[in-house]
Scaffold this active site. Structure first.
Site, mmCIF file in Angstrom:
data_model
loop_
_atom_site.group_PDB
_atom_site.id
_atom_site.type_symbol
_atom_site.label_atom_id
_atom_site.label_comp_id
_atom_site.label_asym_id
_atom_site.label_seq_id
_atom_site.Cartn_x
_atom_site.Cartn_y
_atom_site.Cartn_z
ATOM 1 N N GLU A 273 -0.801 6.733 2.254
ATOM 2 C CA GLU A 273 -0.479 5.281 2.861
ATOM 3 C C GLU A 273 0.867 5.009 3.242
ATOM 4 O OE1 GLU A 273 -3.362 3.493 -0.847
ATOM 5 O OE2 GLU A 273 -1.476 2.845 -0.706
ATOM 6 N N ASP B 184 3.428 -7.040 -5.086
ATOM 7 C CA ASP B 184 4.489 -6.001 -5.383
ATOM 8 C C ASP B 184 5.249 -6.309 -6.558
ATOM 9 O OD1 ASP B 184 3.379 -3.597 -3.700
ATOM 10 O OD2 ASP B 184 3.854 -5.037 -2.191
#
Ligand SMILES: Cc1ncc(COP(=O)(O)O)c(C=O)c1O
Lengths: 399, 273
Positions: B55, B66
């Site tokens: 990724e 995040d």
């Protein structure tokens, strides 16, 4: 007094709004949407909120004829909707209180909120203290230093204030951090967002709770003048006080609606927070709306003398009203806002917050060009005590 | 060139790892971190350790799903001028070198939207990207992007969380393809000491609604975690722990240390232990 109209739309304001958030919190948003829709016919809830708005917040707030200011300007008559007189000093309490009650209703006992200037944080802390809820407020570390008095107020009211060190350490990062907390603690926690922003159903809930401003003002105008105002003016940060006063007038197409954004050091300087005036559509904090973004779709740091307007996004309903042409949006600079601020202090003995000082400046410009029998209604969204050090600095005065 | 045709690399990879009786190891690099010039080397180090899928994290100014590690990496990458175009360039370079491992972009929606969705999928198709993971694009909002991606044989990989209800699981797996990214815990990205105890139950609920491979991510930090997840799922994703290696290792040994950790994780992917 009907406080909560039912949800009528699925979070779409034209192409704006929606739910651009991580999957983790979507079930909670669905639950919130359902609980909120259920309030439409929950008279016990409405009664409880109405009583608190009356006795705790001090509603209805008056509309006040700024006669000396109007005379000095020599044009239309300026009327102020006095949200500065609401408990905790700004319109923010209308939303914070309604949502805190809603949180209690859905069994959430831990409340989180973001704050920029600290007004929403103070309002949320007060509502939580009164209702016996735990309250955690995220605030960018830069704002913690800019607004020390409000940090102290929140702590006195029993809230925990967490300085946010990530990103640019201002309001947008405080919202990111509050969403991260929510993603982590969603099962026990309600997020009381402070403006008409965020994922559906927040823009609708906050608008409905703030619409009490416009409903009262509309009735007050009809009762006092037997007609509607010609122009309604409000400052726009995330857009809650503006939507609150605009919304009940949206169908009155003869009433001009004007939103005033922070033009900071001037639009052309690039240092401003005039999202609708100078931004472009995109997604931030869970909704599609106008944004301040660079050529790569990165959100850039806004600037305004007023921490409450210093936000790179705006509520999706404003984006919709702008594109429809139903409301118009303009920018007022730091310097002009300071001028509007002082003018109101001197002529009316009212110290406004720096946010509505932007609206005051532009309203004066508009009024000066209108005949004396016209009515300009301005949302005086908050009082200025919190801004004393910033104003002194802006005027070059040492305290 | 004999590699699997583009757009089907993910399916081919999961078919192969299944045949090898192991889980696919999916690793992560933030584009532009530690510097834009390092990105391709970081990916090469991940590939050298045996990553089955990589990724590429597209940095965004407001990464609200995040934790601290990826936030920091994103911020440093942006401060150095990282753009979506650079991410495309990295993929183009790797494909030119003959890399056939599936590569997907993981990024927030706004940079894609701003670049132009049509333009994103067209370029992605041309250079040989395989798909997208967009953590703030639920299926309700992702119809346009999903349709465009499919028309270029690209996968829009759905994300599910332990809080997902039956109806949400169904809506997500129906809208997506490639594999299902199952977020292991109720929280943001970031290395964790322990895996969530509710994982088997969550994966069981997802399996009732799809035949797509399931990959588990968020918090996967050590080979032991990989070994545990390999007993439950077809794929394991590790991200923040790999960035921590870049942060914690002197520059000269950075890539070797990264390859070593990936290799240890890869060795822990066997099913049926
Ligand atoms: C007094 C006052 N007015 C306006 C605002 C701007 O917010 P909104 O645009 O949501 O009304 C704030 C925000 O802190 C505020 O404190």
């Amino acid at each position: 007094m009907a406080t909560i109209p039912s949800l009528t739309i699925r979070g779409q304001f034209g192409d704006y709004g929606g739910r651009y958030v991580p999957e983790t919190v979507i079930p909670a948003l669905e639950e919130l949407e359902e609980a909120y829709a259920g309030l439409a016919d929950d008279t016990a809830f409405q009664d409880e909120l109405d009583v608190l708005l009356d006795r705790y917040v001090g509603r209805p707030t008056p509309i006040y004829h700024a006669a000396r200011l109007s005379a000095e300007i020599g044009g239309a008559q300026m009327y102020l909707k006095r949200e500065d007189l609401a408990h905790t000093g700004a319109h923010k309490i209308n939303n914070a209180l309604g949502q805190a009650l809603l949180a209690k209703r859905i069994g959430r006992t831990r409340i989180i909120a973001e704050t920029g200037a600290g007004q929403h944080g103070v309002a949320t802390a007060a509502a939580c203290a009164m209702l016996g809820l735990e309250c955690i407020v995220y605030m960018g570390e830069v704002d913690v230093h800019r607004q020390t008095l409000n940090v102290f107020r929140m702590k006195l009211l029993g809230a925990t204030v967490i300085p946010v060190m990530s990103g640019s350490r201002t309001l947008k990062d405080a919202i990111n951090e509050t969403i991260r907390d929510w993603v982590t603690n969603v099962e026990t926690t309600h997020y009381i967002i402070g403006s008409v922003v965020g994922p559906h159903p927040y823009p609708t809930i906050v608008r409905d709770l703030q619409s009490i401003i416009g409903r009262e003002a509309r009735e007050q105008c009809l009762a006092q003048f037997g007609r509607l105002p010609d122009v309604v003016v409000a400052c726009v940060g995330g857009g809650s006080n503006a939507i609150g006063i605009f919304h009940p007038f949206v169908d009155d197409t003869e009433v001009r609606l004007v939103g005033v954004e922070a033009a900071g050091h001037g639009i052309e300087s690039g240092e401003h927070a005039a999202t609708l005036v100078a931004g472009t559509p995109g997604t931030l904090h869970g909704a599609k709306s106008y944004l301040l973004q660079d050529g790569d779709g990165q959100i850039y740091e806004p600037h305004s003398i007023s921490a409450g307007l210093d936000y790179p996004g705006v509520g999706p309903e404003h984006s919709y009203l702008k594109d429809l042409g139903r409301a118009e949006y303009v920018g007022v600079t730091d310097e002009q806002a300071l001028e509007g601020f002082q003018h109101l202090c001197r002529t009316e003995g009212i110290i406004p917050a720096l946010e509505p000082a932007h609206a005051m400046y532009h309203a004066a410009q508009l009024a000066s060009a209108l005949p004396q029998d016209q009515i300009v209604l301005i949302n005086l969204s908050g009082r200025g005590d919190k801004d004393m050090t910033i104003v002194a600095e802006g005027l070059g005065v040492e305290l | 060139m004999s590699g699997p045709i583009q757009g089907h690399r993910l399916a081919a990879t999961f078919a192969q790892t299944k045949a090898e009786n192991r889980a696919a190891l999916i690793t992560f690099a933030t584009v532009g971190y530690p510097t834009p010039a390092d990105t391709a080397d970081v990916v090469r180090a991940l590939l050298a350790g045996g990553s089955d899928v990589v990724e590429l994290g597209i940095p965004f100014s407001d990464p609200l799903a995040d934790g601290a590690t990826i936030q920091h990496a994103s911020q440093i990458a942006l401060e150095q001028g990282t753009t979506l175009k650079m991410a495309f360039d990295v993929v183009r370079d790797l494909r030119a070198e003959g890399v056939e491992t599936p590569l997907v972009f993981m990024g927030y929606y706004n940079p894609f939207l701003h670049y132009g969705l049509e333009r994103v999928v067209t370029e992605a198709g041309e250079i040989g990207l395989d798909g997208f993971i967009v953590p703030d694009l639920p299926p309700e909002e992702g119809q346009e992007f999903g349709t465009l991606a499919r028309s270029h044989d690209l996968d829009l990989i759905p994300l599910l969380a332990p809080t997902s209800t039956e109806s949400r699981i169904q809506a997500n797996v129906q809208a997506g393809s490639g594999f299902v990214y199952c977020v292991s815990l109720t929280g943001v990205t970031g290395a964790r000491e322990q895996l969530s105890a509710t994982l088997p139950d969550f994966l069981g609920r997802v399996r009732e609604h799809t035949d797509l491979p399931l990959a588990v991510g968020f918090g996967v930090s050590r080979p032991e975690h990989v070994a545990t997840i390999a007993q439950l799922a077809e794929g394991v994703v590790s991200a923040s722990a790999l960035i921590n290696v870049l942060d914690d290792t002197p520059a000269a040994r950075r890539y070797a240390a990264l390859t070593d950790l990936v290799r240890e994780m890869r060795e822990a992917t066997a099913h049926g232990q």
